[in-house]
Design a protein around this motif. Structure first.
Motif, PDB file in Angstrom:
ATOM      1  N   VAL A 156       0.854  -1.185   0.000  1.00 52.20           N
ATOM      2  CA  VAL A 156       0.000   0.000   0.000  1.00 52.20           C
ATOM      3  C   VAL A 156       0.887   1.231   0.000  1.00 52.20           C
ATOM      4  CG1 VAL A 156      -2.013  -1.002   1.109  1.00 52.20           C
ATOM      5  CG2 VAL A 156      -0.153  -0.130   2.519  1.00 52.20           C
ATOM      6  N   PRO A 157       0.358   2.382  -0.472  1.00 47.38           N
ATOM      7  CA  PRO A 157       1.172   3.593  -0.471  1.00 47.38           C
ATOM      8  C   PRO A 157       1.521   3.992   0.958  1.00 47.38           C
ATOM      9  CG  PRO A 157      -0.863   3.894  -1.709  1.00 47.38           C
ATOM     10  CD  PRO A 157      -0.983   2.605  -1.010  1.00 47.38           C
ATOM     11  N   ARG A 158       2.738   4.473   1.158  1.00 47.32           N
ATOM     12  CA  ARG A 158       3.149   4.938   2.494  1.00 47.32           C
ATOM     13  C   ARG A 158       2.725   6.399   2.625  1.00 47.32           C
ATOM     14  NH1 ARG A 158       3.584   0.786   4.775  1.00 47.32           N
ATOM     15  NH2 ARG A 158       4.424  -0.856   3.509  1.00 47.32           N
ATOM     16  N   LEU A 159       1.763   6.672   3.477  1.00 44.68           N
ATOM     17  CA  LEU A 159       1.322   8.050   3.683  1.00 44.68           C
ATOM     18  C   LEU A 159       1.477   8.397   5.157  1.00 44.68           C
ATOM     19  CD1 LEU A 159      -1.956   8.018   1.562  1.00 44.68           C
ATOM     20  CD2 LEU A 159       0.194   9.104   0.964  1.00 44.68           C
ATOM     21  N   ALA A 160       1.812   9.655   5.418  1.00 41.13           N
ATOM     22  CA  ALA A 160       1.965  10.087   6.808  1.00 41.13           C
ATOM     23  C   ALA A 160       0.650   9.921   7.547  1.00 41.13           C
ATOM     24  CB  ALA A 160       2.396  11.545   6.834  1.00 41.13           C
ATOM     25  N   ILE A 161       0.715   9.678   8.851  1.00 40.20           N
ATOM     26  CA  ILE A 161      -0.426   9.493   9.751  1.00 40.20           C
ATOM     27  C   ILE A 161      -1.216   8.227   9.420  1.00 40.20           C
ATOM     28  CG2 ILE A 161      -2.532  10.436  10.731  1.00 40.20           C
ATOM     29  CD1 ILE A 161      -1.513  13.208  10.018  1.00 40.20           C
ATOM     30  N   LEU A 162      -1.599   8.063   8.146  1.00 38.30           N
ATOM     31  CA  LEU A 162      -2.417   6.898   7.798  1.00 38.30           C
ATOM     32  C   LEU A 162      -1.634   5.605   7.984  1.00 38.30           C
ATOM     33  CD1 LEU A 162      -4.320   7.968   4.575  1.00 38.30           C
ATOM     34  CD2 LEU A 162      -5.239   7.572   6.832  1.00 38.30           C
ATOM     35  N   ASN A 163      -0.406   5.564   7.457  1.00 42.44           N
ATOM     36  CA  ASN A 163       0.418   4.360   7.506  1.00 42.44           C
ATOM     37  C   ASN A 163      -0.369   3.123   7.083  1.00 42.44           C
ATOM     38  OD1 ASN A 163       2.611   5.873   8.390  1.00 42.44           O
ATOM     39  ND2 ASN A 163       1.885   5.759  10.497  1.00 42.44           N
ATOM     40  N   GLU A 164      -0.328   2.091   7.939  1.00 44.99           N
ATOM     41  CA  GLU A 164      -0.993   0.841   7.551  1.00 44.99           C
ATOM     42  C   GLU A 164      -2.517   0.920   7.686  1.00 44.99           C
ATOM     43  OE1 GLU A 164       0.214  -1.992   6.263  1.00 44.99           O
ATOM     44  OE2 GLU A 164       2.221  -1.137   6.123  1.00 44.99           O
ATOM     45  N   THR A 165      -3.024   1.928   8.398  1.00 44.64           N
ATOM     46  CA  THR A 165      -4.486   1.982   8.574  1.00 44.64           C
ATOM     47  C   THR A 165      -5.195   2.207   7.256  1.00 44.64           C
ATOM     48  OG1 THR A 165      -4.560   4.363   8.921  1.00 44.64           O
ATOM     49  CG2 THR A 165      -4.258   2.995  10.869  1.00 44.64           C
ATOM     50  N   ILE A 166      -4.440   2.523   6.209  1.00 38.61           N
ATOM     51  CA  ILE A 166      -5.079   2.730   4.911  1.00 38.61           C
ATOM     52  C   ILE A 166      -5.768   1.455   4.441  1.00 38.61           C
ATOM     53  CG2 ILE A 166      -3.160   2.081   3.401  1.00 38.61           C
ATOM     54  CD1 ILE A 166      -3.830   4.619   1.788  1.00 38.61           C
ATOM     55  N   ARG A 167      -5.348   0.319   5.000  1.00 40.20           N
ATOM     56  CA  ARG A 167      -5.994  -0.945   4.629  1.00 40.20           C
ATOM     57  C   ARG A 167      -7.460  -0.981   5.042  1.00 40.20           C
ATOM     58  NH1 ARG A 167      -1.904  -4.285   3.033  1.00 40.20           N
ATOM     59  NH2 ARG A 167       0.139  -3.747   3.850  1.00 40.20           N
ATOM     60  N   ASN A 168      -7.823  -0.083   5.936  1.00 39.11           N
ATOM     61  CA  ASN A 168      -9.222  -0.024   6.358  1.00 39.11           C
ATOM     62  C   ASN A 168     -10.130   0.329   5.183  1.00 39.11           C
ATOM     63  OD1 ASN A 168     -11.083  -0.352   8.343  1.00 39.11           O
ATOM     64  ND2 ASN A 168     -10.997   1.735   9.084  1.00 39.11           N
ATOM     65  N   LEU A 169      -9.542   0.896   4.140  1.00 38.73           N
ATOM     66  CA  LEU A 169     -10.299   1.200   2.925  1.00 38.73           C
ATOM     67  C   LEU A 169     -11.007  -0.045   2.387  1.00 38.73           C
ATOM     68  CD1 LEU A 169     -10.775   3.324   0.574  1.00 38.73           C
ATOM     69  CD2 LEU A 169      -8.783   2.330  -0.496  1.00 38.73           C
ATOM     70  N   TYR A 170     -10.394  -1.213   2.597  1.00 37.67           N
ATOM     71  CA  TYR A 170     -10.975  -2.450   2.055  1.00 37.67           C
ATOM     72  C   TYR A 170     -12.092  -2.998   2.940  1.00 37.67           C
ATOM     73  CZ  TYR A 170      -6.404  -2.264  -0.200  1.00 37.67           C
ATOM     74  OH  TYR A 170      -5.303  -1.862  -0.858  1.00 37.67           O
ATOM     75  N   PHE A 171     -12.168  -2.510   4.179  1.00 45.89           N
ATOM     76  CA  PHE A 171     -13.157  -3.083   5.098  1.00 45.89           C
ATOM     77  C   PHE A 171     -14.190  -2.069   5.550  1.00 45.89           C
ATOM     78  CE2 PHE A 171      -9.131  -5.301   5.435  1.00 45.89           C
ATOM     79  CZ  PHE A 171      -9.529  -6.583   5.086  1.00 45.89           C
ATOM     80  N   HIS A 172     -13.753  -0.830   5.772  1.00 46.43           N
ATOM     81  CA  HIS A 172     -14.677   0.178   6.278  1.00 46.43           C
ATOM     82  C   HIS A 172     -15.525   0.770   5.150  1.00 46.43           C
ATOM     83  CE1 HIS A 172     -16.148   3.759   8.263  1.00 46.43           C
ATOM     84  NE2 HIS A 172     -15.526   4.528   7.407  1.00 46.43           N
ATOM     85  N   VAL A 173     -14.894   1.215   4.091  1.00 45.29           N
ATOM     86  CA  VAL A 173     -15.629   1.895   3.018  1.00 45.29           C
ATOM     87  C   VAL A 173     -16.643   0.969   2.336  1.00 45.29           C
ATOM     88  CG1 VAL A 173     -15.406   3.333   0.972  1.00 45.29           C
ATOM     89  CG2 VAL A 173     -13.652   3.425   2.720  1.00 45.29           C
ATOM     90  N   PRO A 174     -16.269  -0.309   2.024  1.00 43.97           N
ATOM     91  CA  PRO A 174     -17.268  -1.195   1.412  1.00 43.97           C
ATOM     92  C   PRO A 174     -18.501  -1.408   2.276  1.00 43.97           C
ATOM     93  CG  PRO A 174     -15.105  -2.133   1.158  1.00 43.97           C
ATOM     94  CD  PRO A 174     -14.939  -0.959   2.059  1.00 43.97           C
ATOM     95  N   MET A 175     -18.361  -1.267   3.622  1.00 41.25           N
ATOM     96  CA  MET A 175     -19.531  -1.402   4.495  1.00 41.25           C
ATOM     97  C   MET A 175     -20.570  -0.346   4.152  1.00 41.25           C
ATOM     98  SD  MET A 175     -19.234  -3.915   6.371  1.00 41.25           S
ATOM     99  CE  MET A 175     -17.912  -5.049   6.114  1.00 41.25           C
TER     100      MET A 175
END
Lengths: 233, 221
Positions: free
Chosen positions: B26-45
């Protein structure tokens, strides 16, 4: 031939709405205790707020003043409009069913409730301003907000009261069903009235006013379409 | 075990989502870091919730046009699955907000709007509970369902565009364009949306079959 069928239909509907509204106003006049009860409700709520915030020394902060006003109005609206359909007896409803169209009934009720809410909210504002103090700088804009609020509360609550009147525990249901539906409206109203209190230029509130009008249109249209189904039971 | 093709598709897509969602780059972004993976679980909800609630409204409309018990059952069951998705969406969102915004609940407009949206549908469940007569319950709750969905539109699509929010993709557009540009995220995100939504449809399908069978059982008993 002067009129098409659609125009005729419209004319009939308009007549129905006017008749039904007249009937509602006459009923209200004959049962003045109900209306006086609402006035007393508003008055005592304002007074309780005055006492419980112990306001004898210094006024309320502006955001609190604003929020309190709209919350009082919200509860008043729920109580005032809840009786709209509940007070109609079964027999009378059956009678309407046989003589007028459901669209006429819902439109008449909405207009009548809007008028009722307008009177109540203006009186509430007057009493509130006298007892708790009036920080409003742009009174004209505040009155416009009140008009939008009264019409908005009336339109959305009329349909909800129709739904709640059919169920067993009308009082609780009325609150439970209406609060979440009314939140967007309430947020817009609070923002608009805050602008009016701070005396900002009316153009700042234009967005909110347009959204409120749009919400009202959605609610009226949906109620107009859905009410016939509600009425059939 | 014989399953129809879309059920296999659901299984495959969800396995893909979970495995790739946890392991892919995943892209390395400040603050978000690995939490960007939540895009696959939170947003689809939320996508799933909106779509399934839409199904619920469509079947409510269908019920009003053609009062079959089946339409009412589908509307009710999909409303319940929509609520489940909404609750999961709020929980995953709160967990994410804890690590990026610092608090579970920081009075953000999006959080508040989703909470209000859920309140509307809880009210729908309460309304259904307060009728004895089946037909009256079905018709009046269908009316409320449509009415509430119409009232939900400004809440979901107009208000978020008018207020500032901490939520990603804000400032005029409540989407997620800045991340969406990354094709690696997109490759997992779209399958995730389809997979979770299909899972919701599957649950509705099963629950509906069960309820229809129950009805038939009681009628014959």
């Amino acid at each position: 031939m002067c009129c098409t069928f659609a125009e005729k239909l419209e004319e009939v509907l308009l007549k129905e709405v006017i008749y039904l509204m007249q009937k509602d106003f006459v009923l209200e006049w004959r049962q003045k205790y109900a209306f006086n009860g609402m006035l007393l409700y508003v008055g005592s709520t304002v007074f309780i707020c005055y006492l419980s915030f112990s306001l004898r020394f210094g006024g309320l902060e502006v955001p609190v003043w604003n929020a309190l006003y709209w919350i009082i109005l919200l509860f008043t609206a729920v109580n005032a409009i809840a009786k709209g359909f509940a007070q109609e007896s079964r027999g009378r409803l059956l009678y309407y069913y046989s003589v007028v169209s459901p669209q006429g009934v819902i439109l008449a009720k909405m207009i009548y409730n809007a008028a009722l809410m307008l009177v109540l909210s203006l009186l509430c504002f007057t009493f509130y301003a006298v007892v708790i103090g009036n920080p409003v700088q742009d009174v004209g804009m505040f009155l416009v907000t009140i008009v939008l609020g009264a019409v908005g509360f009336a339109t959305s609550l009329t349909m909800i009261s129709g739904i709640a009147a059919k169920a067993a525990n009308t009082g609780t249901l009325m609150a439970v069903l209406s609060f979440p539906v009314m939140v967007p409206m309430l947020l817009m109203l609070m923002k608009m009235s805050k602008n009016a209190i701070d005396g900002l230029d009316p153009s700042v509130s234009l967005d909110e006013a347009l959204v409120l009008l749009a919400i009202n249109m959605i609610v009226v249209t949906v109620s107009y379409i859905l009410f016939p189904y509600l009425w059939r039971s | 075990m014989k399953l129809s093709w879309w059920k296999w598709l659901t299984i495959v897509l969800l396995l893909y989502t979970v495995i790739m969602g946890m392991l892919s780059e995943v892209p390395r972004l400040a603050i978000l870091n690995e939490t960007i993976r939540n895009l696959y679980f939170h947003v689809p909800m939320w996508f799933g919730m909106i779509l399934i609630l839409l199904v619920s409204v469509v079947y409510s409309i269908k019920y009003l046009r053609n009062p079959l018990t089946r339409n009412d059952i589908i509307a009710y069951e999909s409303a319940k699955v929509g609520i489940l998705f909404g609750v999961l969406g709020i929980i995953t969102g709160m967990e994410w907000a804890r690590f990026t915004w610092g608090e579970f609940w920081s009075n953000d407009p999006k959080q508040n709007a989703s909470a209000i949206g859920l309140l509307i549908y809880f009210a729908y469940l309460i309304l259904r509970g307060s009728f004895q007569d089946h037909q009256q319950r079905a018709r009046i709750s269908a009316v409320y369902n449509i009415f509430a969905f119409a009232a939900l539109i400004p809440l979901l699509f107009i208000l978020p565009r008018m207020t500032d929010s901490l939520h990603p993709g804000n400032g005029g557009n409540p989407g997620f364009n800045s991340y969406d540009l990354d094709s690696r995220l997109r490759a997992v995100f779209y399958p995730a949306v389809i997979g979770w939504t299909l899972l919701g449809v599957w649950v509705v399908h099963l629950r509906t079959r069960l309820e229809v069978l129950k009805q038939r059982f009681y009628e014959n008993a």
